[in-house]
Design an enzyme around this catalytic site. Structure first.
Site, short mmCIF file in Angstrom:
data_model
loop_
_atom_site.label_atom_id
_atom_site.label_comp_id
_atom_site.label_asym_id
_atom_site.label_seq_id
_atom_site.Cartn_x
_atom_site.Cartn_y
_atom_site.Cartn_z
N ASP A 71 1.12 -1.25 0.07
CA ASP A 71 0.01 0.12 0.06
C ASP A 71 0.88 1.25 -0.02
OD1 ASP A 71 0.92 -0.32 2.56
OD2 ASP A 71 -1.12 -0.50 3.54
N ASN A 130 -9.21 -1.26 12.54
CA ASN A 130 -10.33 -1.40 12.04
C ASN A 130 -10.93 -2.63 10.94
OD1 ASN A 130 -9.03 -0.61 9.85
ND2 ASN A 130 -10.26 1.05 9.13
N HIS A 132 -8.66 -3.36 8.72
CA HIS A 132 -8.17 -3.28 7.23
C HIS A 132 -7.23 -4.02 6.96
CE1 HIS A 132 -5.42 0.42 7.95
NE2 HIS A 132 -4.82 -0.99 8.36
N GLU A 137 -10.06 -0.67 3.32
CA GLU A 137 -10.74 -0.15 4.36
C GLU A 137 -12.14 -0.81 4.46
OE1 GLU A 137 -8.64 1.29 6.43
OE2 GLU A 137 -8.89 3.48 6.05
#
Ligand code: PGA
Length: 231
Positions: A71, A130, A132, A137
């Site tokens: 990423d 979260n 991800h 996401e």
């Protein structure tokens, strides 16, 4: 979907790093030209440092490995301290003597490059607070492709911890869920009590776009966690 999850709980972060280094080194010895999707973030850093020590004494050779970027932020040059490409180079590519690395800049070119490699042999991943994976996401469908996106407030807040005074860029690009879930093996590294609830959700809750990491149970998944993250 057939579940093939191996859960390895280590007493602390140091032994987590050693176990992760063992796992990765074993894969590289079995297939020296391994293609590896490489997470940055805090969790895998001690494992990468342990691998570097092993490379330095000749215990394992990464010279034929291809490192693939997971990423990146948008609008950040490779020399910017926030560049995840730069972080991967400093923590993984250079210390391990890797000579081939795939940079994530254009989604279509990136997916074509992975296809040219014959797919990913291994994806090394951290677990977002979260849920991800990379910057997939929530919500992310399992077939979500490599793409650009806006980060969620939760990711902006957790990533702020990495860069001190520097602002976290709000735009990002991520290897798709499609690429990650097609990897021949996935290694998820999880450390710390703050990851406990999301790790339970990922491994024991429903497989749902609300927790992208829950889809890892569709892969040949090894989870190495420390006791704080799994009690
Ligand atoms: P961490 O990040 O390893 O720094 O906890 C994981 C992630 O946000 O993906």
């Amino acid at each position: 979907m057939v579940s093939e999850v191996t859960l390895d709980i280590q007493p602390d972060a140091e032994r987590l790093a050693a176990a992760a280094a063992d796992y990765i080194a074993t894969r590289v010895r079995a297939k020296p030209d391994l293609s590896i999707l490489v997470a940055t973030g805090n969790t895998p850093m001690p494992a990468y440092a342990e691998l570097a020590r092993r490379v330095a004494v000749g215990a394992v050779d990464f010279s034929r490995v291809t490192a693939v970027q997971l990423d990146e932020y948008l609008g950040v040059s490779g020399s910017d301290p926030r560049s995840l490409w730069g972080w991967m180079e400093r923590s993984f590519v250079e210390p391990l003597g890797i000579t081939r690395a795939v940079r994530l800049e254009d989604p279509a070119q990136f997916e074509a490059e992975i296809a040219r490699l014959g797919g990913l042999d291994l994806a090394i991943l951290g677990l977002g607070p979260n849920g991800h994976l990379g910057f997939n996401e929530p919500p992310s469908q399992p077939d979500a492709p490599t793409r650009t996106l806006e980060l969620t407030p939760a990711s902006l807040a957790s990533n702020a911890a990495y860069w001190g005074e520097l602002a976290v860029p709000t735009g990002a690009i991520t290897a798709g869920m499609d690429v990650i879930l097609a990897a021949r093996a996935c290694l998820l590294l999880v450390s710390g009590a703050h990851k406990r609830a999301i790790l339970r959700a990922a491994l024991e809750g429903p497989q749902t776009p609300a927790v992208p990491a829950s889809f890892l149970r569709r892969t040949a998944l090894t989870v190495i966690a420390d006791g704080a993250a799994w009690t």
